[in-house]
Design a protein around this motif. Structure first.
Motif, short mmCIF file in Angstrom:
data_model
loop_
_atom_site.label_atom_id
_atom_site.label_comp_id
_atom_site.label_asym_id
_atom_site.label_seq_id
_atom_site.Cartn_x
_atom_site.Cartn_y
_atom_site.Cartn_z
N UNK A 184 1.45 -6.33 -13.67
CA UNK A 184 1.22 -7.72 -13.29
C UNK A 184 1.33 -8.66 -14.48
N UNK A 185 0.73 -8.24 -15.60
CA UNK A 185 0.77 -9.10 -16.79
C UNK A 185 2.19 -9.16 -17.36
N UNK A 186 2.90 -8.04 -17.26
CA UNK A 186 4.30 -8.02 -17.67
C UNK A 186 5.09 -9.08 -16.93
N UNK A 238 -2.00 1.93 -26.18
CA UNK A 238 -2.39 2.23 -24.80
C UNK A 238 -1.48 1.51 -23.81
N UNK A 239 -1.20 0.26 -24.12
CA UNK A 239 -0.30 -0.50 -23.25
C UNK A 239 1.07 0.16 -23.20
N UNK A 240 1.51 0.62 -24.36
CA UNK A 240 2.82 1.29 -24.41
C UNK A 240 2.82 2.55 -23.55
N UNK A 241 1.73 3.29 -23.64
CA UNK A 241 1.61 4.51 -22.83
C UNK A 241 1.67 4.16 -21.34
N UNK A 242 0.88 3.17 -20.96
CA UNK A 242 0.86 2.74 -19.56
C UNK A 242 2.25 2.30 -19.10
N UNK A 243 2.89 1.50 -19.93
CA UNK A 243 4.18 0.97 -19.50
C UNK A 243 5.22 2.09 -19.40
N UNK A 244 5.14 3.04 -20.31
CA UNK A 244 6.08 4.17 -20.26
C UNK A 244 5.93 4.94 -18.95
N UNK A 245 4.66 5.23 -18.61
CA UNK A 245 4.41 5.98 -17.38
C UNK A 245 4.81 5.15 -16.15
N UNK A 246 4.57 3.85 -16.27
CA UNK A 246 4.95 2.94 -15.20
C UNK A 246 6.46 2.98 -14.95
N UNK A 247 7.23 2.97 -16.05
CA UNK A 247 8.69 2.99 -15.92
C UNK A 247 9.15 4.28 -15.28
N UNK A 267 0.83 -1.20 0.00
CA UNK A 267 0.00 0.00 0.00
C UNK A 267 0.86 1.26 0.00
N UNK A 268 1.90 1.21 0.84
CA UNK A 268 2.78 2.37 0.97
C UNK A 268 3.46 2.71 -0.34
N UNK A 269 4.06 1.70 -0.94
CA UNK A 269 4.81 1.93 -2.18
C UNK A 269 3.88 2.36 -3.32
N UNK A 270 2.67 1.79 -3.29
CA UNK A 270 1.71 2.14 -4.32
C UNK A 270 1.35 3.62 -4.22
N UNK A 271 1.12 4.08 -2.99
CA UNK A 271 0.82 5.49 -2.75
C UNK A 271 2.00 6.36 -3.16
N UNK A 272 3.17 5.99 -2.67
CA UNK A 272 4.37 6.79 -2.88
C UNK A 272 4.69 6.94 -4.36
N UNK A 273 4.59 5.82 -5.09
CA UNK A 273 4.96 5.86 -6.50
C UNK A 273 3.88 6.50 -7.36
N UNK A 274 2.63 6.47 -6.90
CA UNK A 274 1.54 7.05 -7.67
C UNK A 274 1.14 6.21 -8.86
N UNK A 275 1.40 4.91 -8.77
CA UNK A 275 1.02 4.01 -9.86
C UNK A 275 -0.49 3.82 -9.87
N UNK A 276 -1.08 3.97 -11.06
CA UNK A 276 -2.54 3.86 -11.18
C UNK A 276 -2.97 2.40 -11.31
N UNK A 277 -4.27 2.19 -11.21
CA UNK A 277 -4.81 0.83 -11.31
C UNK A 277 -4.41 0.13 -12.61
N UNK A 278 -4.62 0.87 -13.69
CA UNK A 278 -4.36 0.29 -15.01
C UNK A 278 -2.88 -0.03 -15.20
N UNK A 279 -2.06 0.85 -14.66
CA UNK A 279 -0.62 0.63 -14.75
C UNK A 279 -0.22 -0.62 -13.96
N UNK A 280 -0.91 -0.80 -12.85
CA UNK A 280 -0.64 -1.99 -12.04
C UNK A 280 -1.07 -3.26 -12.78
#
Lengths: 155, 155
Positions: A103-105, A124-133, A86-99
DNA sequence: TACAAAATCATCCTAAAGTATGAGTGATAA
DNA sequence: TTATCACTCATACTTTAGGATGATTTTGTA
């Protein structure tokens, strides 16, 4: 001044007392059975049985139990890991879709496969993954997986 | 026709024989010490000591020792995992160098970085990774990492 | 020593991944 | 109601990964 640990010698003392008691018992038996012909055999037999039992009792009492070390898989998800998640998720600001994408990655899917799985386009996946990185501060998906596992974001 | 398992009763038979031998010994003692005054006390004392020892021996021999089961969280690497590691490594036929590449992949390094780390060319790393994917029956490095972790090939 | 793996490297090509940028939509909170 | 954010998608481009093939050198073993 050394303190004697009497408890430690409790068994030995008990054994001594038992011996003494038995001697009295035997002496008593001597008086009773001395006139009987086969007294000696009975006497010895009783002694044998008694002391065998005593030996068994002693052995059972004194044997240190074997320790069986069993390795158990660490619980799949202890509380600490969940809190960290929970903490890391909050801190990093990763969204649901990015998560979702993360997971699938981690399961080894390609971007195309992830897109199909999530019913979105490859872009869309590329966009998500870019933001995730960006949010994970990594450059590649393999790094993202490694870091996410380290942060308990994924199992 | 049931076959009697003599080995199972070896201890019991031995115990019987010992008893018989002791009786002979006692009979012999009777002849020797019967004239002595304190023969009875010696006799009984010897019997007591002998049978105590016998009891202890019996207990140790026949009784399954108590086991204290201690559960330890599998932190480092339990034996099963190591055995599986060896087994899967043999089965898949992954070479040392391929395993090196696999480990660095799992740490999120690019092929270029792996090449630098192992002091080989990028092409060599590509060859290794290609053969690795074949042996693991996967198409991508993320799949390889996932599968290798599942097979305990990497932590 | 001779042979089989393993390790090394190369080239050519394709596929996949990743970057940069812009833009539309819907939900939500100030 | 406007500003923000998550989500979506697109185009264009660069980089990295991966597949196919062939060759040379090392190394361990029969």
């Amino acid at each position: 001044m050394p303190v004697i640990n009497w408890l430690k010698y409790r068994s030995v003392i008990g054994y001594g007392l038992l011996l003494a008691a038995l001697l009295f018992f035997l002496k008593w038996l001597e008086w009773r059975f001395v006139i009987v012909n086969y007294s000696l055999e009975i006497y010895v037999g009783l002694t044998a049985i008694l002391y065998t039992a005593l030996g068994i009792w002693l052995a059972l009492k004194l044997i240190t139990p074997k320790t069986n070390t069993v390795y158990v898989e660490a619980e799949s998800y202890p509380i600490e890991a969940f809190v960290q998640y929970e903490f890391e998720l909050q801190k990093s600001g990763i969204s649901n879709r990015e998560l979702d994408v993360l997971q699938l990655m981690a399961q080894g899917l390609s971007n195309q496969q992830i897109a199909e799985r999530l019913f979105v386009s490859l872009n869309t996946v590329k966009t998500h993954s870019s933001k995730l990185f960006e949010k994970l501060q990594v450059q590649r998906r393999t790094q993202a997986i490694e870091k996410a596992k380290r942060l308990n974001l994924i199992p």
